[in-house]
Enzyme design. Structure first.
Site, PDB file in Angstrom:
ATOM      1  N   LYS A   1       1.011  -0.886  -0.184  1.00 53.71           N
ATOM      2  CA  LYS A   1       0.235  -0.413   0.247  1.00 53.71           C
ATOM      3  C   LYS A   1       0.901   0.664  -0.489  1.00 53.71           C
ATOM      4  CE  LYS A   1       0.247  -1.250   4.335  1.00 53.71           C
ATOM      5  NZ  LYS A   1       0.056  -2.825   4.789  1.00 53.71           N
TER       6      LYS A   1
ATOM      7  N   GLU B   1      -5.273  -6.821  -4.843  1.00 51.51           N
ATOM      8  CA  GLU B   1      -6.308  -6.971  -3.097  1.00 51.51           C
ATOM      9  C   GLU B   1      -4.925  -6.739  -2.780  1.00 51.51           C
ATOM     10  OE1 GLU B   1      -9.559  -8.212  -4.620  1.00 51.51           O
ATOM     11  OE2 GLU B   1      -9.177  -7.519  -2.039  1.00 51.51           O
TER      12      GLU B   1
ATOM     13  N   VAL C   1      -5.018  -3.554   0.327  1.00 51.11           N
ATOM     14  CA  VAL C   1      -5.845  -2.679   1.448  1.00 51.11           C
ATOM     15  C   VAL C   1      -6.475  -3.646   2.108  1.00 51.11           C
ATOM     16  CG1 VAL C   1      -8.093  -1.570   1.674  1.00 51.11           C
ATOM     17  CG2 VAL C   1      -6.118  -0.819  -0.385  1.00 51.11           C
TER      18      VAL C   1
ATOM     19  N   ASP D   1      -0.508   4.483   7.427  1.00 49.44           N
ATOM     20  CA  ASP D   1      -1.047   2.983   7.191  1.00 49.44           C
ATOM     21  C   ASP D   1      -2.498   3.372   7.041  1.00 49.44           C
ATOM     22  OD1 ASP D   1      -0.645   0.400   6.501  1.00 49.44           O
ATOM     23  OD2 ASP D   1      -2.563   0.287   7.870  1.00 49.44           O
TER      24      ASP D   1
ATOM     25  N   LYS E   1      -4.237   3.627   2.479  1.00 49.62           N
ATOM     26  CA  LYS E   1      -5.350   2.602   2.533  1.00 49.62           C
ATOM     27  C   LYS E   1      -6.355   3.249   1.746  1.00 49.62           C
ATOM     28  CE  LYS E   1      -3.497  -1.150   5.334  1.00 49.62           C
ATOM     29  NZ  LYS E   1      -3.470  -1.845   7.038  1.00 49.62           N
TER      30      LYS E   1
ATOM     31  N   GLY F   1      -1.765 -10.522   8.095  1.00 50.62           N
ATOM     32  CA  GLY F   1      -1.255 -12.556   8.964  1.00 50.62           C
ATOM     33  C   GLY F   1      -1.435 -13.259   7.544  1.00 50.62           C
TER      34      GLY F   1
END
Ligand code: NAP
Length: 435
Positions: free
Chosen positions: A110, A134, A137, A206, A210, A308
């Protein structure tokens, strides 16, 4: 531990980065059982890392792994570059170099996309290659493809997201435990939910990256990151969380892109009082959610794991598969639903022009008529008040909480600066927008 077997042949990937997301992606690509059969047409051709002798969770043949990332992006055999190194440089330069060499890009980055959207998509359009993002974000949550494809006939009015898991985790714990920001941050750092340097998360940077990306897609215009208004959560206190709760709200760090009329787009990140019954009020812990409102669809919400290895690898791998499918069907004719079709920048309204409700907390000297004086100052600047509550005392000082109706932010700020100069006012410890 996953071991690479006989490599299939087909679309050749150059994967840059074998950290959390790179490892998760390689694991998915190497374990095709029960997944889409197109995966068998993907070949992990080269993998780039910084440190060759680092122990790895996935075992790849030595000949595949290199620390010469430039050699991967310029290799004529490679079809798709999967950029998973993160940060701005050398990621930006490698992506641009790969595009110039005619490679398609899949990235989870991002930071690079939000800062260099214009440069990267101009180059990609010129070279006739796709840039898929994909995973940039919402981690595993599909939201980029829905905005580009499933929702593309809608006139989008609003995109509101909880797009940073670290801050949502901190705010959720502050709310549940009645703890202060610093205590929960320290604990989140020791548990690995927050970075040692938490700036990008807790200061909202951050989330700003996004929402700039989501706003570009939703409102068909490139966004300059410096136009995104950004406030983090450091000033959120347990006192405000408790008052918000009494008033029927929870405090969330929201990333908002909203078209107020045909010309005015606001793109912003800030802690926000969210009514308890709102769908975003119940998104807790590290989870992310993005609420999109459009015409004719109404509201639709995407919810899931925002980070994750597995979740993010799901998004990266599905971008890879979608590219493989495109390249099989029509390698010469770009799919207009996947390319970046807009070239100009969106005009972003300055924050002073925003119309919103506010929550403000004042510490005042215990003098008669303070509430009246506050009301007079607000009235002079057309700020109408929904509620004014004297909530208690902090030592000698009385605490007053005000919630306004929808007001112009510039007017509210002017009223506040006049209020600050009143003798009766000690300080204004907090100020939040209300959804
Ligand atoms: P990470 O664990 O730090 O892994 C980065 C990888 O890139 C490592 O393998 C590292 O090599 C390699 N690398 C970094 N700089 C390099 C350089 N200059 N030259 C060569 N190799 C270099 O990062 P990550 O968490 O996987 O994140 C990757 C990307 O995914 C980032 O853009 C991040 O924002 C995005 N993302 C991550 C998550 C998440 O949950 N982690 C979620 C969504 C998006 P070594 O292994 O040799 O050090």
């Amino acid at each position: 531990m996953v071991e690479i077997g006989a490599l299939s042949v087909g679309i050749k990937l150059g994967i840059l980065g074998l950290g959390t997301v790179g490892t998760g992606t390689v694991e998915v690509l190497l374990d095709g059982a029960g997944r889409h059969p197109l995966l068998s047409e993907v070949e992990i051709y080269r993998v780039g890392v910084r440190t060759l002798d680092k122990p790895r969770q996935v075992q790849l043949p030595d000949r595949l792994v290199t620390n010469d990332l430039e050699a991967i992006v310029t290799d004529p055999q490679v079809d798709i570059i999967v950029e998973l190194i993160g940060g701005v440089e050398p990621a930006r330069s490698l992506i641009l170099q790969a595009i110039q060499c005619g490679k398609h890009i899949v990235t989870a980055n991002k930071a690079v996309i939000s800062r260099f959207w214009d440069e990267i998509f101009t180059a990609a359009n010129k070279a006739g290659v796709y840039v898929m993002l994909e995973a940039a974000v919402g981690g595993g949550i599909p939201v980029i493809r829905p905005l580009k494809q499933s929702l593309n006939v809608n006139r989008i009015k609003t995109v509101i997201g909880i797009v940073n898991g670290t801050t949502n985790y901190i705010l959720t714990r502050m709310q549940r435990e009645g703890s202060n920001f610093d205590e929960v941050l320290a604990d989140a750092q020791s548990l690995g939910y927050a970075e040692a340097d938490p700036t990008a998360d807790v200061d909202g940077l951050d989330a700003a990256d996004k929402i700039a990306i989501l706003a570009s897609l939703a409102f068909d215009g490139r966004i300059k990151l410096e136009d995104v208004y950004c406030e983090g959560i450091r000033q959120v206190s347990k006192t405000d969380i408790a008052y918000a709760e009494k008033l029927g709200f929870v405090i969330k760090l929201l990333a908002i892109a909203k078209q107020d009329n045909d010309t005015s787009l606001s793109v912003r990140v800030h802690p926000t009082l969210v009514p308890r019954e709102h769908p975003l009020a119940n998104i807790n812990g590290v989870y992310n959610a993005i609420l999109v409102e459009g015409e004719p669809i109404g509201q639709v919400m995407f919810f899931g794991a925002g980070a994750g290895a597995g979740a993010t690898a799901s998004a990266v791998s599905s971008d890879i598969l979608n590219l493989v499918a495109e390249l099989k069907i029509s390698p010469q004719n770009p799919n207009p639903l996947l390319t970046c079709r807009f070239h100009s920048f969106s005009k972003i309204a300055p924050i002073e022009e925003l119309f919103t409700r506010f929550y403000a907390r004042f510490l005042t000297r215990d003098q008669p008529g303070v509430i009246g004086k506050l009301g007079t100052c607000f009235g002079e600047y057309d700020v109408s008040l929904e509620s004014v509550v004297q909530t208690g005392f902090q030592g000698e000082l009385a605490e007053i909480v005000v919630v306004t109706h929808n007001v112009r932010e510039g007017d509210f700020r002017q009223a506040l600066s006049q209020i600050e100069s009143l003798d009766a006012i000690d300080s204004i410890p907090s100020l939040f927008r209300v959804l």
